[in-house]
Design an enzyme around this catalytic site. Structure first.
Site, short mmCIF file in Angstrom:
data_model
loop_
_atom_site.label_atom_id
_atom_site.label_comp_id
_atom_site.label_asym_id
_atom_site.label_seq_id
_atom_site.Cartn_x
_atom_site.Cartn_y
_atom_site.Cartn_z
N ASP A 1 -6.20 -3.83 -7.00
CA ASP A 1 -5.94 -2.52 -6.39
C ASP A 1 -4.48 -2.10 -6.51
O ASP A 1 -4.17 -0.90 -6.54
CB ASP A 1 -6.28 -2.52 -4.89
CG ASP A 1 -7.42 -3.41 -4.49
OD1 ASP A 1 -7.76 -4.32 -5.24
OD2 ASP A 1 -7.95 -3.21 -3.39
N ASP B 1 0.80 -1.23 0.00
CA ASP B 1 0.00 0.00 0.00
C ASP B 1 0.83 1.28 0.00
O ASP B 1 0.30 2.37 0.26
CB ASP B 1 -0.93 0.02 1.23
CG ASP B 1 -2.06 -0.98 1.10
OD1 ASP B 1 -2.58 -1.14 -0.02
OD2 ASP B 1 -2.42 -1.60 2.12
N1 GLY Z 1 -7.18 -1.93 -1.01
C1 GLY Z 1 -7.89 -0.83 -1.46
C2 GLY Z 1 -9.37 -0.95 -1.31
O1 GLY Z 1 -9.87 -1.61 -0.42
O2 GLY Z 1 -10.05 -0.39 -2.09
#
Ligand code: GLY
Length: 502
Positions: free
Chosen positions: A186, A128
């Site tokens: 993501d 992230d």
């Molecule tokens: N990992 C990013 C989201 O939950 O959108």
């Protein structure tokens, strides 16, 4: 939405390169008047931009140091510390406010709020890092040229790159079952960190990793109809996919709306960085699926397959991310018809979000957007990243060709840091379009002032250019009468061409 106007011809016919003294009196270019609907959209989007800044100022006064907004189910933000994946979006929004206004107070607030996040710069336990540190330090580095911010970006990129798995051709998103590598759709949005840091640090291998990761995602996560799978698990030894499904969506074969939006945004960003046609193809296919399957108002159900299930929850976070992605694709796609249709779709989503029912105006919520679907617990709330990508989308709309007529000035002069257009007589001015020197690689801070008589000047607005385009950026202003329009550059940078909009 109204149809988009005839701007390529308009752009070619009216480019005004400085220094220039035009002999003719000010006149509007015939046939270039924006439709009433386009003008209403501008007013709605301007109102939403100003509301977003007001909400941010209110949050700024209420938040304790070291706390970051996460979700706002009611009238208060829940907050986190520097842990988790959400903390970067708040300083990110402060940087967007700086970009949107040119006011240095926002840059100071952004720098102060992002400072505690430096503890995450070497955190190789998560993918992230782009969400956390590219939205914050990365944007700070781009907007201000801060070497300290660039340094954090580069450290974070090194941590992200350490998660590269060559057999799979991707960065590991999550720890998964023993012997497997988990990659989620993501992760595409974290690649911007690698692309940016590769340029800053001269590390082409990071650029190549990011490109490969995007290509692997295009092959493995995008289905033939352009929808996406949320999660793919690969065998760590062979690199072969062994499982496809979801963790956050409705079902393994459904299409989670935020995942689809991350795909549109991420593939478009990866195409912008690489010019790889396969990534353009992935951006188009995922965008086309999203646009084809949106409800009429443009705000998706939290999962594209939730429609008709009795769970009609919409997701404004997915809508905001999608809109930002579509508006970038509307600028980058080489096909003019596609550019028009992505602009239309992106603006429709944005305009809906900026309207009643979704904008939090008058509700007491501290968020900008209502009805974000963060997770099963907070399935209808204000969400920090929804607000972030909404403001990003509003700024990306500035990079599309303006639909307002160009007022031909009688005279344009540059003196020192000021470029002044004399329209020859008092006219209604609705915006200013500027091409910046080194516009695709440097952000320029500026202020716009206007005058009716050349003696008394009124500050109209400021902004910081995106640093993402050699084309025109349009800064819309409240319609007002002026004869003189002046751009004053603050710091580095210079105006290459200026158009005043009527
Ligand atoms: N990992 C990013 C989201 O939950 O959108």
């Amino acid at each position: 939405m109204s149809s988009l106007p005839r701007w390529p011809a308009l752009v070619a016919a009216t480019a005004l390169v400085l220094p220039l003294v035009a002999p003719s009196p000010a006149s509007a270019v015939p046939g270039s008047t924006a439709t009433a609907s386009e003008q209403r959209t501008e007013v709605v989007l301007r109102g939403a931009r100003l509301f977003a800044l007001r909400q941010l100022a209110r949050s700024e006064h209420r938040l304790a140091a070291g706390r970051y907004p996460t979700v706002a189910p009611e009238r208060r933000w829940r907050t986190s510390g520097t842990n988790g994946w959400l903390a970067g979006f708040y300083p990110g929004r402060l940087w967007l406010a700086y970009e949107s206004s040119g006011r240095s107070v926002w840059a100071r607030r952004a720098a102060a709020r992002q400072a505690p996040l430096v503890v995450r710069q070497d955190d190789a336990t998560t993918h992230d890092l782009g969400f956390l540190l590219q939205t914050s330090f990365g944007r700070g580095a781009a907007l201000t040229g801060s070497r300290a911010d660039a340094g954090v970006t580069v450290r974070a990129a090194a941590a992200l790159a350490s998660r590269w798995v060559p057999q799979v051709g991707a960065i590991r998103s999550w720890g998964g079952p023993e012997g497997q590598v988990t990659v989620i759709v993501d992760s595409l949005v974290n690649l911007e960190l690698l692309f940016a840091a590769a340029r800053l640090a001269g590390r082409p291998e990071w650029h190549e990793m990011a490109r490969q990761h995007a290509l692997t995602t295009a092959t493995q996560h995008v289905r033939p109809d352009g929808s996406t799978t949320h999660v793919v698990r690969f065998d760590e030894t062979t690199g072969e996919p062994v499982w496809k499904g979801t963790v956050q969506g409705l079902a393994d074969n459904s299409t989670w709306a935020r995942g689809q939006a991350w795909a549109v945004h991420g593939f478009t960003g990866a195409y912008a960085a690489t010019s790889d046609q396969r990534l353009l193809d992935a951006a188009r296919r995922t965008a086309d699926f999203a646009v084809r399957n949106l409800p009429p108002d443009g705000v998706p159900y939290w999962d594209y397959d939730a429609r008709g299930t009795g769970d009609g929850t919409r997701d404004t976070t997915a809508a905001a991310i999608l809109s930002a992605g579509l508006l970038d694709l509307a600028r980058l796609d080489p096909d003019p018809e596609r550019r028009s249709s992505y602009a239309r779709a992106g603006l429709q989503v944005l305009r809906t979000l900026a309207g009643p029912g979704y904008l939090a105006k008058g509700t007491g919520s501290p968020a900008v957007l209502l009805h974000g679907h963060h997770d099963a617990t907070y399935a209808d709330a204000g969400v920090t990243y929804g607000d972030h990508y909404f403001l990003q989308a509003l700024l990306r709309a500035q990079l599309l060709p303006s639909t307002r007529p160009v007022l031909r000035p009688a005279d344009v002069r540059t003196s020192g840091r000021a470029t002044t257009a004399d329209l020859g007589s008092t006219r209604t001015v609705s915006g200013v379009s500027v091409r910046w020197r080194d516009g695709a690689s440097r952000s320029t801070r500026m202020g716009i002032t206007t005058s009716r008589d050349g003696r008394t000047w009124a500050a109209v607005r400021g902004a910081v250019s995106s640093g993402r385009t050699d084309g025109f950026e349009t800064y819309d202003v409240r319609d007002d009468l002026a004869r003189y329009v002046r751009i004053v550059v603050r710091g580095e940078g210079a105006v290459r061409a200026l158009r005043v909009r009527g």
